[in-house]
Design a protein around this motif. Structure first.
Motif, PDB file in Angstrom:
ATOM      1  N   LEU A 126      39.583  34.561  44.722  1.00  0.00           N
ATOM      2  CA  LEU A 126      38.707  35.200  43.745  1.00  0.00           C
ATOM      3  C   LEU A 126      39.333  35.140  42.350  1.00  0.00           C
ATOM      4  O   LEU A 126      40.508  35.475  42.171  1.00  0.00           O
ATOM      5  CB  LEU A 126      38.467  36.657  44.131  1.00  0.00           C
ATOM      6  CG  LEU A 126      37.590  37.496  43.200  1.00  0.00           C
ATOM      7  CD1 LEU A 126      36.145  37.002  43.240  1.00  0.00           C
ATOM      8  CD2 LEU A 126      37.655  38.966  43.593  1.00  0.00           C
ATOM      9  N   LEU A 137      34.456  32.434  43.196  1.00  0.00           N
ATOM     10  CA  LEU A 137      35.005  32.598  44.535  1.00  0.00           C
ATOM     11  C   LEU A 137      35.147  31.215  45.153  1.00  0.00           C
ATOM     12  O   LEU A 137      34.150  30.508  45.285  1.00  0.00           O
ATOM     13  CB  LEU A 137      34.084  33.485  45.389  1.00  0.00           C
ATOM     14  CG  LEU A 137      34.587  33.843  46.789  1.00  0.00           C
ATOM     15  CD1 LEU A 137      35.878  34.652  46.707  1.00  0.00           C
ATOM     16  CD2 LEU A 137      33.513  34.635  47.554  1.00  0.00           C
ATOM     17  N   LEU A 195      30.116  38.686  47.551  1.00  0.00           N
ATOM     18  CA  LEU A 195      31.459  38.154  47.787  1.00  0.00           C
ATOM     19  C   LEU A 195      31.589  37.535  49.176  1.00  0.00           C
ATOM     20  O   LEU A 195      32.650  37.033  49.533  1.00  0.00           O
ATOM     21  CB  LEU A 195      32.508  39.254  47.603  1.00  0.00           C
ATOM     22  CG  LEU A 195      32.685  39.787  46.177  1.00  0.00           C
ATOM     23  CD1 LEU A 195      33.716  40.907  46.154  1.00  0.00           C
ATOM     24  CD2 LEU A 195      33.084  38.671  45.211  1.00  0.00           C
ATOM     25  N   TRP A 200      36.159  42.415  51.629  1.00  0.00           N
ATOM     26  CA  TRP A 200      36.748  42.511  50.294  1.00  0.00           C
ATOM     27  C   TRP A 200      36.901  43.951  49.817  1.00  0.00           C
ATOM     28  O   TRP A 200      37.819  44.279  49.069  1.00  0.00           O
ATOM     29  CB  TRP A 200      35.905  41.740  49.285  1.00  0.00           C
ATOM     30  CG  TRP A 200      36.191  40.279  49.254  1.00  0.00           C
ATOM     31  CD1 TRP A 200      35.476  39.283  49.863  1.00  0.00           C
ATOM     32  CD2 TRP A 200      37.265  39.626  48.573  1.00  0.00           C
ATOM     33  NE1 TRP A 200      36.029  38.053  49.614  1.00  0.00           N
ATOM     34  CE2 TRP A 200      37.140  38.234  48.814  1.00  0.00           C
ATOM     35  CE3 TRP A 200      38.321  40.067  47.782  1.00  0.00           C
ATOM     36  CZ2 TRP A 200      38.028  37.300  48.296  1.00  0.00           C
ATOM     37  CZ3 TRP A 200      39.205  39.136  47.254  1.00  0.00           C
ATOM     38  CH2 TRP A 200      39.068  37.775  47.521  1.00  0.00           C
TER      39      TRP A 200
END
Length: 215
Positions: A126, A137, A195, A200
């Motif tokens: 990231l 990402l 994400l 995450w």
């Protein structure tokens, strides 16, 4: 930047009651050459384009390239906040002058407190570019709404450390925020989805959230 005089003039008068001096740029071209200012407020859907093609999104992009100034985007009711990507915050119409002033003060403090070191922060796959507010990402751009971006940056400031829910609301939204109870949880869920998974962001029930960087 607001092309509707019936909105711009009362707004300028309302801001004056809070001690804020505001200038009105009627066209995008005028906004690009205006004297330095502390905060820019842009209408996302400008109807009177000058030059043609310079709508709110494109104007935001050009200001980002040429000026270091906090940007607040005004959106139509029900409009997708993702379209305001690139702004520091957004506010849906109709809104009160008090709401706008609160947002202006918050983004002003946030930008003034931002670090001036390397704008790109990396957390495994990231990457967060704090200068352009862009997220990647595995090298692929990720489109985040303004609040999602601010939430991610706050959690990424100290990966692995649990950030208290109240602190998140006070920082990402505004001090003493008392909006819908699920506001934070909704944004966390949306951020996790963008994400690519819940891993995450870890939830410590009743406490807060923390960013977990994959090994």
């Amino acid at each position: 930047m607001e092309d509707d005089e019936s909105i711009a003039e009362p707004l300028i008068e309302g801001l004056a009651r809070y001690g804020i001096v505001a200038d009105h740029a009627v066209t995008g071209a005028a906004a690009l050459v205006a004297p330095p200012y502390d905060v820019a407020v842009l209408d996302l859907d400008l109807s009177s384009l000058d030059p043609p093609g310079l709508d709110g999104i494109e104007l935001c992009r050009r200001l980002r390239r040429t000026r270091d100034v906090p940007l607040i985007m005004l959106t139509a009711p029900g409009e997708e906040a993702d379209r305001a990507l690139g702004a520091d915050d957004y506010l849906a119409k109709p809104f009160s002058v008090h709401d706008l002033v609160s947002r202006m003060r918050v983004v002003g403090r946030r930008v003034r407190a931002a670090p001036t070191a390397d704008p790109v922060r990396r957390y495994g796959p990231l990457a967060i570019d704090t200068r352009t507010r862009q997220i990647r990402l595995h090298g692929v751009p990720v489109s985040l709404a303004p609040k999602e971006y601010d939430l991610l940056v706050l959690l990424a400031a100290d990966p692995g450390v649990v950030v208290d829910r109240r602190h998140i609301l006070d920082t990402v939204w505004e001090p003493d925020f008392f909006g819908p109870g699920k506001t934070l949880d909704f944004h966390v869920a949306s951020l996790r989805r963008k994400l690519g998974g819940a891993g995450w962001i870890e939830n410590r029930r009743g406490v807060g959230f923390r960013l977990v960087v994959p090994a």
